[in-house]
Scaffold this motif. Structure first.
Motif, mmCIF file in Angstrom:
data_model
loop_
_atom_site.group_PDB
_atom_site.id
_atom_site.type_symbol
_atom_site.label_atom_id
_atom_site.label_comp_id
_atom_site.label_asym_id
_atom_site.label_seq_id
_atom_site.Cartn_x
_atom_site.Cartn_y
_atom_site.Cartn_z
ATOM 1 N N GLU A 173 0.831 -1.205 0.000
ATOM 2 C CA GLU A 173 0.000 0.000 0.000
ATOM 3 C C GLU A 173 0.866 1.254 0.000
ATOM 4 N N ILE A 174 1.960 1.217 0.760
ATOM 5 C CA ILE A 174 2.851 2.378 0.838
ATOM 6 C C ILE A 174 3.513 2.635 -0.510
ATOM 7 N N TYR A 175 4.013 1.587 -1.154
ATOM 8 C CA TYR A 175 4.617 1.741 -2.480
ATOM 9 C C TYR A 175 3.628 2.415 -3.428
ATOM 10 N N ALA A 176 2.384 1.952 -3.410
ATOM 11 C CA ALA A 176 1.366 2.528 -4.307
ATOM 12 C C ALA A 176 1.131 3.998 -3.977
ATOM 13 N N ASP A 177 1.063 4.316 -2.688
ATOM 14 C CA ASP A 177 0.829 5.706 -2.276
ATOM 15 C C ASP A 177 1.991 6.616 -2.672
ATOM 16 N N ARG A 183 8.225 -4.110 -5.269
ATOM 17 C CA ARG A 183 9.127 -5.206 -5.613
ATOM 18 C C ARG A 183 9.533 -5.922 -4.333
ATOM 19 N N GLU A 184 9.593 -7.242 -4.400
ATOM 20 C CA GLU A 184 10.110 -8.022 -3.295
ATOM 21 C C GLU A 184 10.916 -9.179 -3.853
ATOM 22 N N GLY A 185 11.788 -9.747 -3.018
ATOM 23 C CA GLY A 185 12.615 -10.836 -3.493
ATOM 24 C C GLY A 185 13.359 -11.527 -2.373
ATOM 25 N N GLU A 270 7.130 5.819 6.335
ATOM 26 C CA GLU A 270 5.755 5.346 6.246
ATOM 27 C C GLU A 270 5.593 3.958 6.862
ATOM 28 N N LEU A 271 6.597 3.114 6.673
ATOM 29 C CA LEU A 271 6.545 1.789 7.322
ATOM 30 C C LEU A 271 6.482 1.948 8.836
#
Length: 275
Positions: A173-177, A183-185, A270-271
């Protein structure tokens, strides 16, 4: 009780007691800041060098300040490690994770780990923060090796979800905002200090690793053992060996951290606020 267990328990208890005395309350969230990423906590008013806490070892690497710093972010009390110590500095795995264990013993329940890493997945852009979905730590000695410290956790802790799915869902949600692609890995920790060979990177790719670095995974193991909820963010600093076109160096890593600092700081803030 086994003497070595007594010694480690005593060290952790004494270090936690001293740190607790220096802090203005129990932190809501702890953050470990990797190479060149200390700017996130630059304005925090409370600063406690590691060398002033018993049994903690100093950081010797450029780009690592070597102090706890505490301040407020988004209404949350945040304790930051501005720099970390690494296994390659000559410390044991237990010494490397001791600050994380001490933070757990001060009452911190949530931990955000950060690092800069080499991209094995060629689609990961330089200077971009990537959430860790998992890790490969079998190249490193376990920080839990030896007699268990029962005050922290069980002898055989489950590691099926080291990096909190709940926090990763919040991160999406934070990435979108923030107008960023999520991205994750999977991260693999190598012992260092030398950078990996192209052949090692090719092997890591087969194992399923998307990025590589020299920290974080054993800290995450120690934190989960102590019952902390863990998230981790890796800033991609360069293509891993054999993928890029030039030699790797530490100055390039720090420079990439500087370039990505604004995006990284916004994400971490934000996290902290939302978890």
């Amino acid at each position: 009780m086994h003497t070595r267990l007594q010694e480690e328990s005593k060290k952790l208890t004494e270090a936690a007691a001293e740190l607790r005395k220096r802090l203005p309350g129990i932190p809501d969230v702890a953050v470990v800041l990797g190479t060149g990423l200390g700017g996130f906590a630059e304005q925090f008013p409370t600063v406690v060098p590691y060398t002033e806490i018993p049994w903690l070892v100093p950081s010797t690497v450029s780009g690592h300040r070597g102090a706890f710093a505490m301040g407020a972010v988004g209404g949350k009390k945040v304790l930051a490690m501005t720099g970390r110590v690494h296994y390659y500095e000559g410390y044991t795995a237990a010494e490397v994770v001791r600050p994380v264990r001490v933070m757990a013993m001060t009452g911190v329940k949530k931990l955000i780990l950060t690092n800069v890493s080499g991209g094995i997945d060629e689609t990961l852009p330089i200077g971009y923060p990537v959430m860790l979905s998992g890790h490969i730590a079998c190249l490193m000695p376990s920080p839990l090796r030896g007699r268990n410290v029962d005050e922290l956790g069980v002898r055989f802790p489950d590691m099926s979800e080291v990096y909190s799915r709940r926090i990763r869902n919040i991160a999406k949600e934070i990435y979108a905002d923030l107008g960023m692609e999520y991205r994750e890995g999977v991260y693999i920790q190598a012992p260092g200090p030398q950078y990996e060979t192209p052949e090692e990177i090719a092997a890591f790719r087969i194992w399923g690793a998307d990025m590589v670095g020299m920290s974080t995974a054993i800290e995450a193991i120690a934190a989960r053992h102590a019952g902390m909820e863990v998230a981790a963010v890796s800033l991609i600093s360069n293509p891993a060996a054999g993928i890029g076109k030039h030699e790797l160096n530490h100055e390039e890593v720090k420079a990439a951290a500087t370039v990505g600092a604004q995006r990284f700081n916004a994400l971490i803030a934000e996290l902290v606020r939302r978890i």
